[in-house]
Design a protein around this motif. Structure first.
Motif, PDB file in Angstrom:
ATOM      1  N   CYS A  69      20.140  48.494  41.354  1.00  0.00           N
ATOM      2  CA  CYS A  69      21.448  49.092  41.268  1.00  0.00           C
ATOM      3  C   CYS A  69      21.404  50.568  41.863  1.00  0.00           C
ATOM      4  CB  CYS A  69      21.903  48.816  39.978  1.00  0.00           C
ATOM      5  SG  CYS A  69      22.195  47.229  39.486  1.00  0.00           S
ATOM      6  N   LEU A 153      24.473  40.430  44.599  1.00  0.00           N
ATOM      7  CA  LEU A 153      25.211  39.597  44.242  1.00  0.00           C
ATOM      8  C   LEU A 153      26.130  40.254  43.080  1.00  0.00           C
ATOM      9  CD1 LEU A 153      26.688  36.638  44.456  1.00  0.00           C
ATOM     10  CD2 LEU A 153      25.061  36.014  42.548  1.00  0.00           C
ATOM     11  N   LYS A 154      25.758  40.772  42.205  1.00  0.00           N
ATOM     12  CA  LYS A 154      25.992  41.523  40.993  1.00  0.00           C
ATOM     13  C   LYS A 154      27.151  42.568  41.236  1.00  0.00           C
ATOM     14  CE  LYS A 154      24.909  43.748  36.706  1.00  0.00           C
ATOM     15  NZ  LYS A 154      23.588  44.223  35.850  1.00  0.00           N
ATOM     16  N   LYS A 155      26.498  43.237  42.374  1.00  0.00           N
ATOM     17  CA  LYS A 155      27.341  44.618  43.065  1.00  0.00           C
ATOM     18  C   LYS A 155      28.535  44.003  43.738  1.00  0.00           C
ATOM     19  CE  LYS A 155      25.546  48.773  43.894  1.00  0.00           C
ATOM     20  NZ  LYS A 155      24.774  49.938  44.412  1.00  0.00           N
ATOM     21  N   GLN A 156      28.338  42.981  44.446  1.00  0.00           N
ATOM     22  CA  GLN A 156      29.604  42.409  45.222  1.00  0.00           C
ATOM     23  C   GLN A 156      30.695  41.812  44.335  1.00  0.00           C
ATOM     24  OE1 GLN A 156      27.546  39.223  47.640  1.00  0.00           O
ATOM     25  NE2 GLN A 156      27.747  40.758  49.467  1.00  0.00           N
ATOM     26  N   ILE A 157      30.269  40.989  43.246  1.00  0.00           N
ATOM     27  CA  ILE A 157      31.049  40.685  42.217  1.00  0.00           C
ATOM     28  C   ILE A 157      31.891  41.856  41.505  1.00  0.00           C
ATOM     29  CG2 ILE A 157      31.256  39.360  39.750  1.00  0.00           C
ATOM     30  CD1 ILE A 157      28.941  37.522  40.808  1.00  0.00           C
ATOM     31  N   ALA A 158      31.443  42.877  41.218  1.00  0.00           N
ATOM     32  CA  ALA A 158      31.875  43.955  40.575  1.00  0.00           C
ATOM     33  C   ALA A 158      32.728  44.680  41.721  1.00  0.00           C
ATOM     34  CB  ALA A 158      30.567  44.947  40.075  1.00  0.00           C
ATOM     35  N   LYS A 160      34.597  43.273  44.073  1.00  0.00           N
ATOM     36  CA  LYS A 160      35.695  42.243  44.077  1.00  0.00           C
ATOM     37  C   LYS A 160      36.587  42.513  42.794  1.00  0.00           C
ATOM     38  CE  LYS A 160      33.825  38.756  47.160  1.00  0.00           C
ATOM     39  NZ  LYS A 160      33.520  37.388  47.216  1.00  0.00           N
ATOM     40  N   SER A 161      35.934  42.440  41.601  1.00  0.00           N
ATOM     41  CA  SER A 161      36.600  42.844  40.632  1.00  0.00           C
ATOM     42  C   SER A 161      37.503  43.981  40.546  1.00  0.00           C
ATOM     43  CB  SER A 161      35.411  42.773  39.278  1.00  0.00           C
ATOM     44  OG  SER A 161      36.333  43.137  37.964  1.00  0.00           O
ATOM     45  N   ASN A 162      36.894  45.063  40.694  1.00  0.00           N
ATOM     46  CA  ASN A 162      37.600  46.425  40.880  1.00  0.00           C
ATOM     47  C   ASN A 162      38.683  46.249  42.159  1.00  0.00           C
ATOM     48  OD1 ASN A 162      35.932  47.585  39.322  1.00  0.00           O
ATOM     49  ND2 ASN A 162      34.338  48.523  40.656  1.00  0.00           N
ATOM     50  N   ARG A 164      40.410  43.621  42.781  1.00  0.00           N
ATOM     51  CA  ARG A 164      41.345  43.014  42.132  1.00  0.00           C
ATOM     52  C   ARG A 164      42.351  43.657  41.219  1.00  0.00           C
ATOM     53  NH1 ARG A 164      37.963  37.677  41.186  1.00  0.00           N
ATOM     54  NH2 ARG A 164      38.178  36.767  43.340  1.00  0.00           N
TER      55      ARG A 164
END
Length: 168
Positions: A69, A153-158, A160-162, A164
């Protein structure tokens, strides 16, 4: 002591215990030139070694996630490529090690003139196929590789969440 220092000391202790277990297994594995009459004594060391090694790899995985991270994406990708190259090299070295040991034993368990005829692939002569410095390093490389990929993957999900949240 800070939590990170305790965690690091715990991880180092697990690594040392794992290395000691690998060394004990290597020392109690019968050389191909010798005859074994006592069975597979290394089994006594395998269960604790596997436990310590898996705990070490899990903690290494967790540590690499934290490190991942903090590293830039470009450097993370370079590190992943480097780990893949190292893993490929380790696989070739392991295959060579196994072929050399099988040659010294006179063939595999199906070969009548082999020292391990009818023993199977796991016996007092072949412990080091599974427990050696190469497999030890492979585990560390795979742990770091999966942690870095998981961090990506964790960073990409975060992200995408931000994204949205911002679009709402």
């Amino acid at each position: 002591m800070r939590k990170s220092t305790v965690y690091l000391v715990f991880c180092i202790m697990l690594m040392v215990l794992s290395i000691m277990g690998f060394i004990l297994i290597d020392m109690s594995t019968i050389e191909p030139s010798q005859i074994s009459g006592n069975g597979n004594i290394a089994i006594l060391f395998m269960m604790p070694t596997v436990l310590f090694y898996l705990l070490f790899l899990f903690n290494l995985f967790r540590w690499f996630i934290v490190v991942a991270c903090k590293i830039k994406l470009k450097h993370r990708l370079h590190l992943i490529i480097l780990l893949v190259i190292v893993l490929i090299i380790l696989i070739f070295v392991e295959v060579d090690f196994i072929n050399n040991l099988v040659h010294l034993l006179g063939g595999g368990p199906e070969e009548p003139k082999s020292r391990i005829y009818r023993f199977g692939w796991y016996n007092q002569y072949t412990n080091t196929i599974y427990f050696n410095w190469i497999t030890f390093c492979m585990g560390m490389v795979l742990s770091a590789f999966f942690a870095l990929c998981f961090g990506l993957l964790k960073k990409q999900i975060a992200a995408k969440s931000n994204l949205r949240k911002l679009s709402k």
